[in-house]
Design an enzyme around this catalytic site. Structure first.
Site, PDB file in Angstrom:
ATOM      1  N   HIS A 306      68.510  60.965  63.946  1.00 42.96           N
ATOM      2  CA  HIS A 306      67.919  60.828  65.279  1.00 42.96           C
ATOM      3  C   HIS A 306      66.970  61.986  65.518  1.00 42.96           C
ATOM      4  O   HIS A 306      67.232  63.098  65.070  1.00 42.96           O
ATOM      5  CB  HIS A 306      69.015  60.829  66.357  1.00 42.96           C
ATOM      6  CG  HIS A 306      68.549  60.268  67.651  1.00 42.96           C
ATOM      7  ND1 HIS A 306      67.919  61.043  68.590  1.00 42.96           N
ATOM      8  CD2 HIS A 306      68.580  59.012  68.137  1.00 42.96           C
ATOM      9  CE1 HIS A 306      67.599  60.276  69.618  1.00 42.96           C
ATOM     10  NE2 HIS A 306      67.978  59.044  69.373  1.00 42.96           N
ATOM     11  N   ASP A 363      73.109  52.863  66.862  1.00 39.22           N
ATOM     12  CA  ASP A 363      72.894  51.572  66.221  1.00 39.22           C
ATOM     13  C   ASP A 363      73.793  51.314  65.028  1.00 39.22           C
ATOM     14  O   ASP A 363      73.816  50.201  64.511  1.00 39.22           O
ATOM     15  CB  ASP A 363      71.430  51.466  65.764  1.00 39.22           C
ATOM     16  CG  ASP A 363      70.502  51.360  66.944  1.00 39.22           C
ATOM     17  OD1 ASP A 363      70.880  50.705  67.916  1.00 39.22           O
ATOM     18  OD2 ASP A 363      69.410  51.951  66.890  1.00 39.22           O
TER      19      ASP A 363
HETATM   20  N1  CMC Z   1      68.367  58.208  55.794  1.00 37.01           N
HETATM   21  C1  CMC Z   1      67.958  59.095  54.872  1.00 37.01           C
HETATM   22  N2  CMC Z   1      67.189  60.165  55.161  1.00 37.01           N
HETATM   23  C2  CMC Z   1      66.816  60.346  56.433  1.00 37.01           C
HETATM   24  C3  CMC Z   1      67.195  59.456  57.461  1.00 37.01           C
HETATM   25  C4  CMC Z   1      68.005  58.362  57.110  1.00 37.01           C
HETATM   26  N3  CMC Z   1      68.396  57.468  58.024  1.00 37.01           N
HETATM   27  N4  CMC Z   1      66.676  59.870  58.638  1.00 37.01           N
HETATM   28  C5  CMC Z   1      65.986  60.980  58.372  1.00 37.01           C
HETATM   29  N5  CMC Z   1      66.067  61.279  57.032  1.00 37.01           N
HETATM   30  C6  CMC Z   1      65.478  62.445  56.362  1.00 37.01           C
HETATM   31  C7  CMC Z   1      63.977  62.254  56.159  1.00 37.01           C
HETATM   32  O1  CMC Z   1      63.685  61.669  54.915  1.00 37.01           O
HETATM   33  C8  CMC Z   1      63.473  63.658  56.284  1.00 37.01           C
HETATM   34  O2  CMC Z   1      63.683  64.306  55.078  1.00 37.01           O
HETATM   35  P1  CMC Z   1      62.635  65.452  54.576  1.00 37.01           P
HETATM   36  O3  CMC Z   1      62.704  66.553  55.593  1.00 37.01           O
HETATM   37  O4  CMC Z   1      63.163  65.852  53.232  1.00 37.01           O
HETATM   38  O5  CMC Z   1      61.287  64.803  54.509  1.00 37.01           O
HETATM   39  C9  CMC Z   1      64.399  64.315  57.316  1.00 37.01           C
HETATM   40  O6  CMC Z   1      65.630  63.563  57.239  1.00 37.01           O
HETATM   41  C10 CMC Z   1      63.870  64.273  58.734  1.00 37.01           C
HETATM   42  O7  CMC Z   1      63.489  62.923  59.017  1.00 37.01           O
HETATM   43  P2  CMC Z   1      62.272  62.525  59.965  1.00 37.01           P
HETATM   44  O8  CMC Z   1      61.891  61.119  59.691  1.00 37.01           O
HETATM   45  O9  CMC Z   1      61.209  63.571  59.870  1.00 37.01           O
HETATM   46  O10 CMC Z   1      62.975  62.642  61.388  1.00 37.01           O
HETATM   47  P3  CMC Z   1      62.481  61.992  62.717  1.00 37.01           P
HETATM   48  O11 CMC Z   1      63.074  62.783  63.802  1.00 37.01           O
HETATM   49  O12 CMC Z   1      60.998  61.811  62.705  1.00 37.01           O
HETATM   50  O13 CMC Z   1      63.114  60.513  62.644  1.00 37.01           O
HETATM   51  C11 CMC Z   1      64.514  58.638  62.908  1.00 37.01           C
HETATM   52  C12 CMC Z   1      64.213  60.089  63.354  1.00 37.01           C
HETATM   53  C13 CMC Z   1      65.566  58.042  63.845  1.00 37.01           C
HETATM   54  C14 CMC Z   1      63.248  57.774  62.995  1.00 37.01           C
HETATM   55  C15 CMC Z   1      65.028  58.666  61.448  1.00 37.01           C
HETATM   56  O14 CMC Z   1      66.212  59.436  61.373  1.00 37.01           O
HETATM   57  C16 CMC Z   1      65.266  57.263  60.901  1.00 37.01           C
HETATM   58  O15 CMC Z   1      64.322  56.630  60.393  1.00 37.01           O
HETATM   59  N6  CMC Z   1      66.550  56.765  60.967  1.00 37.01           N
HETATM   60  C17 CMC Z   1      66.840  55.402  60.560  1.00 37.01           C
HETATM   61  C18 CMC Z   1      66.445  54.440  61.664  1.00 37.01           C
HETATM   62  C19 CMC Z   1      67.401  54.490  62.829  1.00 37.01           C
HETATM   63  O16 CMC Z   1      68.615  54.463  62.676  1.00 37.01           O
HETATM   64  N7  CMC Z   1      66.820  54.495  64.038  1.00 37.01           N
HETATM   65  C20 CMC Z   1      67.592  54.437  65.286  1.00 37.01           C
HETATM   66  C21 CMC Z   1      67.424  55.659  66.136  1.00 37.01           C
HETATM   67  S1  CMC Z   1      68.623  55.694  67.483  1.00 37.01           S
HETATM   68  C22 CMC Z   1      68.155  54.382  68.484  1.00 37.01           C
HETATM   69  C23 CMC Z   1      66.868  54.568  69.161  1.00 37.01           C
HETATM   70  O17 CMC Z   1      66.631  55.623  69.761  1.00 37.01           O
HETATM   71  O18 CMC Z   1      66.083  53.626  69.187  1.00 37.01           O
END
Ligand code: CMC
Length: 428
Positions: A306, A363
Site C-alpha cells: 500500500h 483487498d
Molecule cells: N508484490 C510484490 N512487490 C511489490 C508489491 C506487491 N504487491 N507492491 C509493491 N512491491 C514492491 C515494488 O516492486 C517496489 O519494489 P522496488 O522498490 O524494488 O522497485 C516496492 O515494493 C515499492 O512499490 P511501489 O509500486 O513503488 O509502491 P507504491 O506505493 O507506488 O504502490 C501499490 C502501492 C498498492 C500500487 C502496490 O503495492 C501494488 O501494486 N500492490 C498490488 C495491488 C494492490 O493490492 N492494490 C490495492 C491497494 S489497497 C486498495 C486501494 O487503495 O485501492
C-alpha cells in the site's frame, strides 16, 4: 526548519515558507508562493510527498496502521456502527442521535429508486459488459436525469445530489448485475436496510420472496464501512480534481469510478481472488512468492502493499475476521481461504516483504467473502465503488464548501523538443 518556517536557498537567495500543522500527522510546507518567488516548481510524480488539500474527514497513520474517520477508529466503527451511521458521520462530522439516524436512513431509503427511463439506458449495453463499465456510464448519465440537483452553488442541491448518489448506487450496482445475468431488474424494498435491500435487489427475483441472511447482511455492511473513505487516494483525488472545475457531482463520481476500476486501486480485489485461484494449492505458493520478488517478472502479489500503510492495513485485520464469520455462517469450506492464510504467513516471513514493508491490504481477503456470498468477481470493484461513494461525496462537498477552493492545475517538468519550425510534408 526555523521556528514554524522552512528556509530555502534558491539561486543564491533565501526564501521562507510557512510550516502548517494539522490536528495530527506530519506538518506540511506551504509552498503556494514558491513559483511566484523562485520561478521553480516542485517535482513529485505520484504525489508521494504532496498534500493536495486540507481535510477533516479521514486520517491515516501508515506506520502505525491507524485509520480514523472523523476521529473514530475503523476497528470501532466496523464493530459497533452501521454503514448508514458512518455515511451520516462522514457527511455531517458527528455521530447522529437516534432521531437523526432514523431521519437520515428514511431520506436515503426514499431516494433508492431510479428514473424509469434509466432501465432503457441499461439495455443499450452489451450483456457481457463489465459492470464497472456500466456503472461509469449510468452514474455519469444521472446528471441527464436529475438536472434539479446539478447546481453546485446551491447547498440544498448539493445535499440532494449527495443523498441521491448514496441511495441510488446499490440500485445501479444491482441492476448492472441483473442485466449481465439476464434477470429482471428488482425495485428497491423500503422495508429493508440499506445493505439488505441491496442483497435483495442483487440476488432476489420477482417470482419469490427473498430472505436476507442476517450474518451476510452484517458482513456486507461491515465491508461497506471498511471501504467508505480512505483519505486522498487516486479515485478520491480524481473526484476532487474533476469537481474543482465546477463539474456536477454525478460527473465527478463517474470520474472516480473510472479511476477506481484500475487493478492497482479498486480492481485489486478482483485481481487478488483471481490470483489466489490461480495459485490454487498451498504447494504452489513458494513459486508465486518467487515470481513476486523477481524484478524481471511484472507479477505482484495482489492484495499486498500500500502506498500509505507500511504496516498491517487495519481494514485487512477486520476483513480476515469477517471471512471466518461469513464462511462459518454460510457453512462454506473454501480451500482458497487456506491458500490466502498460508500465502500471508509465508510473505510476512520473507525478507523481501519485510524489508519493503509489504503487508496484506483491504483487498486481500475481501474477494473470498464476496465470492462466498455469491458475487461474481466482476462485481467486486462495483461493491467498492458503491461504498466509496460516501467518501467521494463527503470529500467533494468538503472541497466545494471550502472558500479557498481553486481549480486543480498541476504543472510539469517539460522534457519534449524545444520550439522548432514546421517542415512541410513534401520536404520530410
Ligand atoms: N508484490 C510484490 N512487490 C511489490 C508489491 C506487491 N504487491 N507492491 C509493491 N512491491 C514492491 C515494488 O516492486 C517496489 O519494489 P522496488 O522498490 O524494488 O522497485 C516496492 O515494493 C515499492 O512499490 P511501489 O509500486 O513503488 O509502491 P507504491 O506505493 O507506488 O504502490 C501499490 C502501492 C498498492 C500500487 C502496490 O503495492 C501494488 O501494486 N500492490 C498490488 C495491488 C494492490 O493490492 N492494490 C490495492 C491497494 S489497497 C486498495 C486501494 O487503495 O485501492
Amino acid at each position: 526548519m526555523v521556528g514554524n518556517q522552512v528556509k530555502l536557498n534558491a539561486n543564491g537567495q533565501d526564501f521562507d515558507y510557512p510550516v502548517l500543522s494539522g490536528s495530527v500527522g506530519p506538518d506540511v510546507i506551504d509552498i503556494r508562493k514558491l513559483y511566484a518567488q523562485t520561478g521553480m516548481f516542485t517535482f513529485d510524480p505520484g504525489f508521494t510527498s504532496t498534500a493536495s488539500c486540507e481535510s477533516a474527514l479521514t486520517y491515516i497513520d501508515g506506520d502505525e496502521g491507524v485509520l480514523l474517520h472523523r476521529g473514530y477508529s475503523i476497528e470501532q466503527l466496523s464493530e459497533h456502527s452501521s454503514f448508514m451511521e458512518v455515511s451520516y458521520l462522514m457527511l455531517n462530522g458527528e455521530l447522529p442521535s437516534k432521531a437523526e439516524l432514523s431521519d437520515f436512513s428514511h431520506t436515503i431509503t426514499r431516494h433508492t429508486m431510479l428514473h424509469e427511463q434509466l432501465a432503457t439506458f441499461y439495455r443499450g449495453f452489451r450483456r457481457d459488459a463489465h459492470p464497472m463499465a456500466i456503472m461509469c456510464g449510468v452514474v455519469g448519465a444521472l446528471s441527464a436525469f436529475y438536472h434539479d440537483s446539478t447546481d453546485i452553488a446551491d447547498p440544498m442541491q448539493r445535499k440532494i445530489a449527495s443523498h441521491r448518489l448514496i441511495a441510488k448506487m446499490p440500485t445501479i450496482a444491482a441492476m448492472a448485475y441483473k442485466y449481465s445475468v439476464g434477470q429482471p431488474f428488482m425495485y428497491p424494498d423500503n422495508n429493508l436496510s440499506y445493505t439488505g435491500n441491496f442483497l435483495r435487489m442483487t440476488f432476489g427475483v420477482p417470482a419469490e420472496e427473498y430472505e436476507v441472511v442476517p450474518a451476510v447482511e452484517q458482513a456486507l455492511d461491515r465491508i461497506f464501512i471498511l471501504h467508505a473513505d480512505h483519505e486522498q487516494n487516486a479515485s478520491t483525488s480524481t473526484v476532487r480534481l474533476a469537481g474543482s472545475s465546477g463539474a456536477n457531482p454525478f460527473a465527478c463520481i463517474a470520474a472516480g469510478i473510472a479511476c477506481l476500476w484500475g487493478p492497482a486501486h479498486g480492481g485489486a480485489n478482483e485481481a487478488a481472488l483471481n490470483m489466489l485461484k490461480e495459485i490454487g494449492t498451498p504447494d504452489k505458493i513458494p513459486h508465486y512468492i518467487e515470481r513476486a520478488k523477481d524484478k524481471n517478472d511484472p507479477f505482484r502479489l495482489m492484495g499486498f502493499g500500500h502506498r500509505v500503510y507500511k504496516n498491517y492495513d487495519p481494514r485487512a485485520t477486520v476483513m480476515q475476521k469477517t471471512v471466518r464469520e461469513v464462511l462459518a455462517a454460510l457453512k462454506v469450506n473454501d480451500p482458497i481461504f487456506d491458500v490466502a492464510l498460508q500465502l500471508e504467513e509465508m510473505a510476512l516471513n520473507d525478507p523481501y516483504f519485510i524489508e519493503k514493508k509489504l503487508f496484506p491490504n483491504v483487498d486481500f481477503y475481501s474477494g473470498i467473502i464476496l465470492s462466498a456470498i455469491g458475487f461474481p468477481t466482476t462485481m467486486f470493484t462495483v461493491l467498492f465503488a458503491l461504498a466509496r461513494t460516501v467518501g467521494w461525496v463527503a470529500q467533494w462537498n468538503e472541497m466545494i464548501s471550502d472558500p479557498g477552493q481553486k481549480i486543480g492545475r498541476p504543472r510539469q517538468l517539460y522534457t519534449g523538443p524545444t520550439q522548432r519550425d514546421y517542415v512541410p510534408l513534401s520536404s520530410r
